[in-house]
Design an enzyme around this catalytic site. Structure first.
Site, PDB file in Angstrom:
ATOM      1  N   ARG A  72       7.889 -15.502 -23.957  1.00 31.82           N
ATOM      2  CA  ARG A  72       6.972 -14.393 -23.703  1.00 31.82           C
ATOM      3  C   ARG A  72       5.722 -14.561 -24.571  1.00 31.82           C
ATOM      4  O   ARG A  72       5.816 -15.059 -25.701  1.00 31.82           O
ATOM      5  CB  ARG A  72       7.700 -13.103 -24.071  1.00 31.82           C
ATOM      6  CG  ARG A  72       6.926 -11.819 -23.872  1.00 31.82           C
ATOM      7  CD  ARG A  72       6.764 -11.490 -22.423  1.00 31.82           C
ATOM      8  NE  ARG A  72       6.404 -10.097 -22.243  1.00 31.82           N
ATOM      9  CZ  ARG A  72       5.927  -9.602 -21.107  1.00 31.82           C
ATOM     10  NH1 ARG A  72       5.767 -10.382 -20.048  1.00 31.82           N
ATOM     11  NH2 ARG A  72       5.641  -8.334 -20.997  1.00 31.82           N
ATOM     12  N   ASP A  91       1.145  -4.911 -21.197  1.00 32.02           N
ATOM     13  CA  ASP A  91       2.560  -4.521 -21.163  1.00 32.02           C
ATOM     14  C   ASP A  91       2.995  -3.829 -22.452  1.00 32.02           C
ATOM     15  O   ASP A  91       4.084  -3.271 -22.532  1.00 32.02           O
ATOM     16  CB  ASP A  91       3.460  -5.735 -20.899  1.00 32.02           C
ATOM     17  CG  ASP A  91       3.597  -6.021 -19.406  1.00 32.02           C
ATOM     18  OD1 ASP A  91       3.123  -5.206 -18.595  1.00 32.02           O
ATOM     19  OD2 ASP A  91       4.176  -7.069 -19.050  1.00 32.02           O
ATOM     20  N   THR A 146       3.939 -11.956 -10.278  1.00 33.35           N
ATOM     21  CA  THR A 146       4.812 -12.697 -11.182  1.00 33.35           C
ATOM     22  C   THR A 146       5.553 -13.628 -10.246  1.00 33.35           C
ATOM     23  O   THR A 146       5.445 -13.481  -9.034  1.00 33.35           O
ATOM     24  CB  THR A 146       5.773 -11.703 -11.873  1.00 33.35           C
ATOM     25  OG1 THR A 146       5.018 -10.859 -12.717  1.00 33.35           O
ATOM     26  CG2 THR A 146       6.846 -12.377 -12.699  1.00 33.35           C
ATOM     27  N   SER A 189       8.875  -6.487 -21.514  1.00 33.74           N
ATOM     28  CA  SER A 189       8.814  -6.989 -20.147  1.00 33.74           C
ATOM     29  C   SER A 189       9.942  -6.387 -19.315  1.00 33.74           C
ATOM     30  O   SER A 189      10.937  -5.902 -19.851  1.00 33.74           O
ATOM     31  CB  SER A 189       8.966  -8.512 -20.173  1.00 33.74           C
ATOM     32  OG  SER A 189       9.065  -9.022 -18.869  1.00 33.74           O
TER      33      SER A 189
HETATM   34  O1  DON Z   1       6.630  -8.680 -17.868  1.00 32.62           O
HETATM   35  C1  DON Z   1       6.520  -7.780 -17.052  1.00 32.62           C
HETATM   36  O2  DON Z   1       7.354  -6.920 -16.887  1.00 32.62           O
HETATM   37  C2  DON Z   1       5.287  -7.764 -16.171  1.00 32.62           C
HETATM   38  N1  DON Z   1       4.187  -8.371 -16.857  1.00 32.62           N
HETATM   39  C3  DON Z   1       5.621  -8.459 -14.904  1.00 32.62           C
HETATM   40  C4  DON Z   1       4.481  -8.472 -13.939  1.00 32.62           C
HETATM   41  C5  DON Z   1       4.912  -8.675 -12.552  1.00 32.62           C
HETATM   42  O3  DON Z   1       6.069  -8.735 -12.246  1.00 32.62           O
HETATM   43  C6  DON Z   1       3.869  -8.746 -11.535  1.00 32.62           C
HETATM   44  N2  DON Z   1       4.460  -9.052 -10.248  1.00 32.62           N
HETATM   45  N3  DON Z   1       4.509  -8.761  -9.211  1.00 32.62           N
END
Ligand code: DON
Length: 578
Positions: free
Chosen positions: A109, A428, A386, A457
């Protein structure tokens, strides 16, 4: 007379059926489902982008193991899926090593730079400046992807780093053919992306025009950056020319990441969070992901009911899902953050007795109101990206990996000269207690910004094991705050409702995250069901939306692999090892 004819016919039929049963075995692919998976008796890669899946499958064919293939796929996605595949972001990788019978959780991360501070995204009124938190150079945490992928490969791969990076380098150097999906995805964000000189140069034509489907995008600076990693490992990114280019970019535009931040970045191996769900074991990421803890917490609550008897996606089933989700996400807002900085009560949150207490609070006929559990109101509107991929090899090694830039194309800022986009993962963090991030998630002190801390996350790469301890499922998904509930429904679809992996993937999903107090649902949940939920007192959102995009592999007891790419996203693909 009639009775005797019927009897004779029945006897004849019994003979015919028993002959069929004894003469033929059930063909492998001939199951009673509308959805068919990709099948393999060797290895398989499932990712959100077909070329990257093929890269991974080719590495398996060259004798690479699941880790080699995962690392090759991860680097290839950085070229072929620029909105989420990355080297400028971070993520989590779960690895199951068959021979050692060991499961590892690699945390790569992003990390807050040393100069980051708690109120860095607040304006003069003390409110969160969302533009700064999401789209400025300061929205980037120190990237972790290269450290994570290289760590995995060097410690658990069989091939050389050079071998697994070669396909990505070639794709970047020789170019990829622009698909309709890529063309549209870039064009839709053209204004924002072109406001950064580097991003404009890398993803638009010289005159600023959009790439058209069928044209070639070459990423020469990215190819050179990947080549430096191939030559020098993680030092080829965190030191030397790439590090210099990152720091120059920071200095030009007021970013906080320094050489020391880059030098100090390390991927960490953590103890996976594993919980028992009936006779199975479900393992996922610990903090700084909230995924493992809350998936186990919700499964613990749900285990107390006979879900199968309620029927998949019945109102009674969805009610129990939603009430479990509401409680888990309320806890997330208070207790979850980077456990190296905040004492996350992992044992209590994943305790079966705690789950039983929560279960008892759930009224089986009426919805509870989120404000009675914890107050607050937020909205949730950002577009996001993501990506998850799952890999399984012929020896039974398994990788389940989710990584991200956070939003699509991250901060939208590329490192000039190095050819890659920077994440906007600093969003986040909880920039201010009670203020929602880009996914409507609220948090407090547990997830406040501190130097060196990793933002909380929801990414939930997961591996499920059967009663004998053998891995049977690798899954995960993008989707910001919805990731945990999407992955949990994948697990329930397979374990509880005994769906094949393709059907489990296609099945409609629901989501609730405590705040906003809204049941989100996908098309395919019937109007009758929505009406029943409404009558129970649930606030059901007025329109369906798409939830997640799981990329999964399931293994049968005899070792046959079944893979399903999620058709919710164009271009995804399951590729069997040739
Ligand atoms: O780490 C996380 O929870 C977010 N930054 C994830 C972002 C994400 O899943 C975007 N996707 N569709």
């Amino acid at each position: 007379m009639i009775t005797s004819i019927l009897k004779t016919t029945a006897a004849l039929l019994a003979v015919v059926i028993s002959v069929a049963v004894t003469a033929d075995r059930q063909p492998l692919l001939d199951s009673n489902t509308r959805f068919h998976p990709v099948i393999s008796q060797k290895g398989m890669v499932v990712s959100q982008e077909m070329i990257a899946s093929q890269v991974g499958a080719d590495i398996l064919a060259k004798g690479g193991n699941a880790v080699d293939a995962a690392v090759a796929t991860g680097f290839a996605l950085a070229v072929t899926l620029p909105r989420a595949g990355n080297i400028g972001g971070g993520g989590f990788m779960m690895v199951h090593l068959a021979e050692e019978n060991k499961t590892i959780a690699i945390d790569y991360r992003e990390m807050a730079p040393a100069e980051a501070f708690k109120g860095m995204f607040l304006n003069s009124e003390g409110d969160v400046d969302n533009r700064k938190a999401r789209f400025s150079i300061q929205s980037s945490g120190v990237p972790g992807t290269v450290a994570g992928l290289v760590h995995a490969q060097e410690n658990y791969g069989k091939l050389s780093l050079k071998q697994v990076l070669k396909p990505a380098i070639n794709l970047a150097r020789n170019g990829i053919t622009v698909t309709l999906t890529l063309a549209e995805s870039l064009a839709a964000r053209s204004e924002r992306l072109q406001s950064d000189a580097g991003t404009k140069k890398y993803f638009f034509k010289k005159d600023g025009a959009d790439y058209q489907p069928g044209e070639l995008i070459r990423q020469r600076d990215l190819a050179a950056t990947l080549s430096r990693i191939a030559a020098k490992g993680a030092a080829g990114f965190y030191q030397g020319k790439t590090a210099a280019l990152i720091v120059e970019q920071m200095e030009r535009s007021g970013g906080l990441i320094t050489r020391a931040d880059l030098n100090n970045y390390v991927a960490l191996e953590r103890t996976p969070i594993c919980g028992d769900y009936r006779e199975h074991k479900v393992c996922a990421m610990p903090p700084p992901s909230s995924g493992g803890i809350h998936m186990v917490q919700m499964l613990n609550i749900l285990e107390g009911w006979d879900l199968k008897a309620l029927g998949h996606n019945s109102a009674d089933y969805i009610h129990r899902l939603v009430e479990s989700m509401r409680r888990a996400y309320a806890d997330r807002s208070l207790y979850l953050g980077d456990a190296d900085f905040f004492p996350v009560p992992i044992a209590q949150l994943t305790d079966k007795n705690y789950a039983a207490t929560l279960r008892q609070q759930i009224d089986l006929d009426h919805a509870s109101r989120s404000e009675d559990i914890r107050p607050g109101l937020v909205d949730n509107a950002e577009s996001t990206e993501t990506t998850h991929f799952s890999v399984w090899d012929q020896w039974g090694n398994v990788v389940s990996n989710t990584y991200t830039l956070n939003f699509s194309y991250g901060s939208g800022i590329a490192v000039e000269g190095a050819g890659f986009l920077l994440n906007n993962e600093m969003d986040d963090f909880s920039a201010k207690p009670g203020s929602p991030n880009g996914y409507g998630l609220v948090g407090g002190i547990a997830n406040s910004i501190q130097p060196g801390k990793r933002p909380l996350s929801s990414m939930t790469p997961t591996i499920v094991f059967d009663a004998s301890g053998a891995p049977i499922l690798a899954t995960g998904s993008p989707g910001g705050s919805t990731i945990i509930t999407v992955v949990m429904q994948m697990v329930l679809n397979v374990l509880e409702f005994e769906m094949g992996i393709a059907e489990a993937t296609a099945a409609s999903r629901v989501h609730h995250q405590w705040l906003p107090d809204n049941v989100f649902y996908e098309s395919g949940i019937s109007a009758d069901t929505l009406r029943l939920l409404h009558e129970m007192g649930h606030v059901v959102s007025d329109q369906p939306r798409r939830l997640g995009a799981s990329e999964s592999i399931e293994s049968s007891a005899d070792g046959v692999l079944f893979g399903a790419a999620d058709l919710r996203r164009h271009g995804s693909g399951a590729v069997a090892q040739p």
